[in-house]
Design a protein around this motif. Structure first.
Motif, PDB file in Angstrom:
ATOM      1  N   SER A  81       0.824  -1.215   0.000  1.00  0.00           N
ATOM      2  CA  SER A  81       0.000   0.000   0.000  1.00  0.00           C
ATOM      3  C   SER A  81       0.860   1.268   0.000  1.00  0.00           C
ATOM      4  CB  SER A  81      -0.935   0.001   1.211  1.00  0.00           C
ATOM      5  OG  SER A  81      -0.173   0.058   2.405  1.00  0.00           O
ATOM      6  N   ASN A  82       2.178   1.110   0.009  1.00  0.00           N
ATOM      7  CA  ASN A  82       3.089   2.247  -0.005  1.00  0.00           C
ATOM      8  C   ASN A  82       2.850   3.094  -1.250  1.00  0.00           C
ATOM      9  OD1 ASN A  82       5.758   3.590  -0.841  1.00  0.00           O
ATOM     10  ND2 ASN A  82       6.130   2.997   1.284  1.00  0.00           N
ATOM     11  N   PRO A  83       2.941   4.416  -1.135  1.00  0.00           N
ATOM     12  CA  PRO A  83       2.741   5.288  -2.294  1.00  0.00           C
ATOM     13  C   PRO A  83       3.637   4.968  -3.487  1.00  0.00           C
ATOM     14  CG  PRO A  83       2.773   6.586  -0.293  1.00  0.00           C
ATOM     15  CD  PRO A  83       3.138   5.174   0.095  1.00  0.00           C
ATOM     16  N   ALA A  84       4.775   4.343  -3.248  1.00  0.00           N
ATOM     17  CA  ALA A  84       5.635   3.969  -4.381  1.00  0.00           C
ATOM     18  C   ALA A  84       4.867   3.087  -5.355  1.00  0.00           C
ATOM     19  CB  ALA A  84       6.875   3.240  -3.889  1.00  0.00           C
ATOM     20  N   PHE A  85       3.922   2.315  -4.845  1.00  0.00           N
ATOM     21  CA  PHE A  85       3.108   1.453  -5.701  1.00  0.00           C
ATOM     22  C   PHE A  85       1.782   2.115  -6.065  1.00  0.00           C
ATOM     23  CE2 PHE A  85       5.750  -1.645  -3.379  1.00  0.00           C
ATOM     24  CZ  PHE A  85       6.408  -2.187  -4.468  1.00  0.00           C
ATOM     25  N   SER A  86       1.049   2.574  -5.078  1.00  0.00           N
ATOM     26  CA  SER A  86      -0.294   3.092  -5.343  1.00  0.00           C
ATOM     27  C   SER A  86      -0.271   4.355  -6.197  1.00  0.00           C
ATOM     28  CB  SER A  86      -1.049   3.331  -4.039  1.00  0.00           C
ATOM     29  OG  SER A  86      -0.341   4.233  -3.197  1.00  0.00           O
ATOM     30  N   ASP A  87       0.636   5.275  -5.916  1.00  0.00           N
ATOM     31  CA  ASP A  87       0.706   6.503  -6.710  1.00  0.00           C
ATOM     32  C   ASP A  87       1.125   6.216  -8.148  1.00  0.00           C
ATOM     33  OD1 ASP A  87       0.029   7.809  -4.377  1.00  0.00           O
ATOM     34  OD2 ASP A  87       1.972   8.791  -4.111  1.00  0.00           O
ATOM     35  N   ASN A  88       2.114   5.345  -8.305  1.00  0.00           N
ATOM     36  CA  ASN A  88       2.574   5.026  -9.656  1.00  0.00           C
ATOM     37  C   ASN A  88       1.513   4.254 -10.431  1.00  0.00           C
ATOM     38  OD1 ASN A  88       5.075   6.341  -9.741  1.00  0.00           O
ATOM     39  ND2 ASN A  88       6.007   4.731  -8.539  1.00  0.00           N
ATOM     40  N   ARG A  89       0.779   3.378  -9.770  1.00  0.00           N
ATOM     41  CA  ARG A  89      -0.314   2.662 -10.426  1.00  0.00           C
ATOM     42  C   ARG A  89      -1.366   3.659 -10.904  1.00  0.00           C
ATOM     43  NH1 ARG A  89      -5.370   0.824  -9.115  1.00  0.00           N
ATOM     44  NH2 ARG A  89      -6.038  -1.017 -10.239  1.00  0.00           N
ATOM     45  N   ALA A  90      -1.708   4.608 -10.061  1.00  0.00           N
ATOM     46  CA  ALA A  90      -2.696   5.632 -10.431  1.00  0.00           C
ATOM     47  C   ALA A  90      -2.200   6.453 -11.613  1.00  0.00           C
ATOM     48  CB  ALA A  90      -2.984   6.536  -9.233  1.00  0.00           C
ATOM     49  N   ARG A  91      -0.920   6.749 -11.656  1.00  0.00           N
ATOM     50  CA  ARG A  91      -0.355   7.514 -12.773  1.00  0.00           C
ATOM     51  C   ARG A  91      -0.430   6.738 -14.081  1.00  0.00           C
ATOM     52  NH1 ARG A  91       5.175   8.264 -11.547  1.00  0.00           N
ATOM     53  NH2 ARG A  91       5.259   9.468 -13.447  1.00  0.00           N
ATOM     54  N   VAL A  92      -0.141   5.432 -14.016  1.00  0.00           N
ATOM     55  CA  VAL A  92      -0.219   4.604 -15.226  1.00  0.00           C
ATOM     56  C   VAL A  92      -1.658   4.529 -15.716  1.00  0.00           C
ATOM     57  CG1 VAL A  92       0.079   2.264 -16.132  1.00  0.00           C
ATOM     58  CG2 VAL A  92       1.876   3.300 -14.747  1.00  0.00           C
ATOM     59  N   LEU A  93      -2.600   4.342 -14.800  1.00  0.00           N
ATOM     60  CA  LEU A  93      -4.016   4.318 -15.180  1.00  0.00           C
ATOM     61  C   LEU A  93      -4.421   5.634 -15.831  1.00  0.00           C
ATOM     62  CD1 LEU A  93      -5.615   2.536 -12.102  1.00  0.00           C
ATOM     63  CD2 LEU A  93      -5.513   1.660 -14.442  1.00  0.00           C
ATOM     64  N   ALA A  94      -4.008   6.728 -15.230  1.00  0.00           N
ATOM     65  CA  ALA A  94      -4.351   8.046 -15.778  1.00  0.00           C
ATOM     66  C   ALA A  94      -3.737   8.257 -17.163  1.00  0.00           C
ATOM     67  CB  ALA A  94      -3.890   9.143 -14.821  1.00  0.00           C
ATOM     68  N   ALA A  95      -2.547   7.739 -17.374  1.00  0.00           N
ATOM     69  CA  ALA A  95      -1.894   7.872 -18.681  1.00  0.00           C
ATOM     70  C   ALA A  95      -2.610   7.045 -19.741  1.00  0.00           C
ATOM     71  CB  ALA A  95      -0.431   7.452 -18.585  1.00  0.00           C
ATOM     72  N   GLY A  96      -3.108   5.871 -19.364  1.00  0.00           N
ATOM     73  CA  GLY A  96      -3.757   4.990 -20.325  1.00  0.00           C
ATOM     74  C   GLY A  96      -5.209   5.330 -20.626  1.00  0.00           C
ATOM     75  N   ARG A  97      -5.887   6.004 -19.706  1.00  0.00           N
ATOM     76  CA  ARG A  97      -7.312   6.312 -19.898  1.00  0.00           C
ATOM     77  C   ARG A  97      -7.613   7.047 -21.197  1.00  0.00           C
ATOM     78  NH1 ARG A  97      -7.232   7.502 -14.368  1.00  0.00           N
ATOM     79  NH2 ARG A  97      -8.010   5.675 -13.307  1.00  0.00           N
ATOM     80  N   PRO A  98      -6.888   8.108 -21.514  1.00  0.00           N
ATOM     81  CA  PRO A  98      -7.206   8.819 -22.772  1.00  0.00           C
ATOM     82  C   PRO A  98      -6.994   7.947 -24.010  1.00  0.00           C
ATOM     83  CG  PRO A  98      -5.786  10.168 -21.374  1.00  0.00           C
ATOM     84  CD  PRO A  98      -5.867   8.818 -20.740  1.00  0.00           C
ATOM     85  N   LEU A  99      -6.011   7.069 -23.967  1.00  0.00           N
ATOM     86  CA  LEU A  99      -5.765   6.182 -25.103  1.00  0.00           C
ATOM     87  C   LEU A  99      -6.916   5.200 -25.269  1.00  0.00           C
ATOM     88  CD1 LEU A  99      -1.975   5.428 -24.534  1.00  0.00           C
ATOM     89  CD2 LEU A  99      -3.011   7.254 -25.884  1.00  0.00           C
ATOM     90  N   LEU A 100      -7.379   4.645 -24.171  1.00  0.00           N
ATOM     91  CA  LEU A 100      -8.506   3.725 -24.207  1.00  0.00           C
ATOM     92  C   LEU A 100      -9.769   4.454 -24.668  1.00  0.00           C
ATOM     93  CD1 LEU A 100      -9.754   0.953 -23.645  1.00  0.00           C
ATOM     94  CD2 LEU A 100     -10.061   1.682 -21.263  1.00  0.00           C
TER      95      LEU A 100
END
Length: 136
Positions: A81-100
């Motif tokens: 649950s450390n931000p190193a994982f959760s924040d980066n996961r959220a960033r990847v999702l945000a980057a992929g959303r417009p493409l999808l």
């Protein structure tokens, strides 16, 4: 750390000044790789929105599989649950959303079906779609 210092061509003092320990170095490396994936979402080429999405997904999956050992090492030192994982996961999702979203606008829904991170067992495509639809 000595081997990393030698390969990077910097002194141990310089390495430790920037990264007090192995965990900090791994976090920085992992974050830099996530930055590259997120930036690729803005620069990847393709003839159609679906092709752009698929090209980005290929980069994402290459990252996921090649950096799995870094994530494993981080998990040995951090809680998932450390931000190193959760924040980066959220960033990847945000980057992929417009493409999808762009692929779906031109009726290429099947392109989004591939957006699944098998390493974590998380269906990122479904997560992005749910995020776009909002709460029920």
């Amino acid at each position: 750390m000595a081997e990393i210092s030698r390969r990077a061509g910097v002194g141990m003092a310089t390495l430790y000044r920037n990264f007090p320990g192995r965990r900090e170095l791994l976090e920085a490396l992992y974050t830099d790789e996530v930055n590259a994936i997120c930036e690729a979402a803005e620069t990847v080429d393709g003839e159609t929105p679906g092709a752009v999405l698929m090209a980005w997904l290929h980069r994402f999956f290459a990252f996921s599989t090649s950096k799995r050992h870094i994530a494993s090492e981080l998990l040995a030192h951090l809680d998932s649950s450390n931000p190193a994982f959760s924040d980066n996961r959220a960033r990847v999702l945000a980057a992929g959303r417009p493409l999808l979203a762009a692929a779906r606008r031109v009726q290429e829904e099947d392109a989004g079906d591939a957006f699944q991170d098998d390493s974590a067992g998380v269906d990122l495509g479904a997560q992005m779609q749910a995020d776009q639809q909002g709460p029920d």
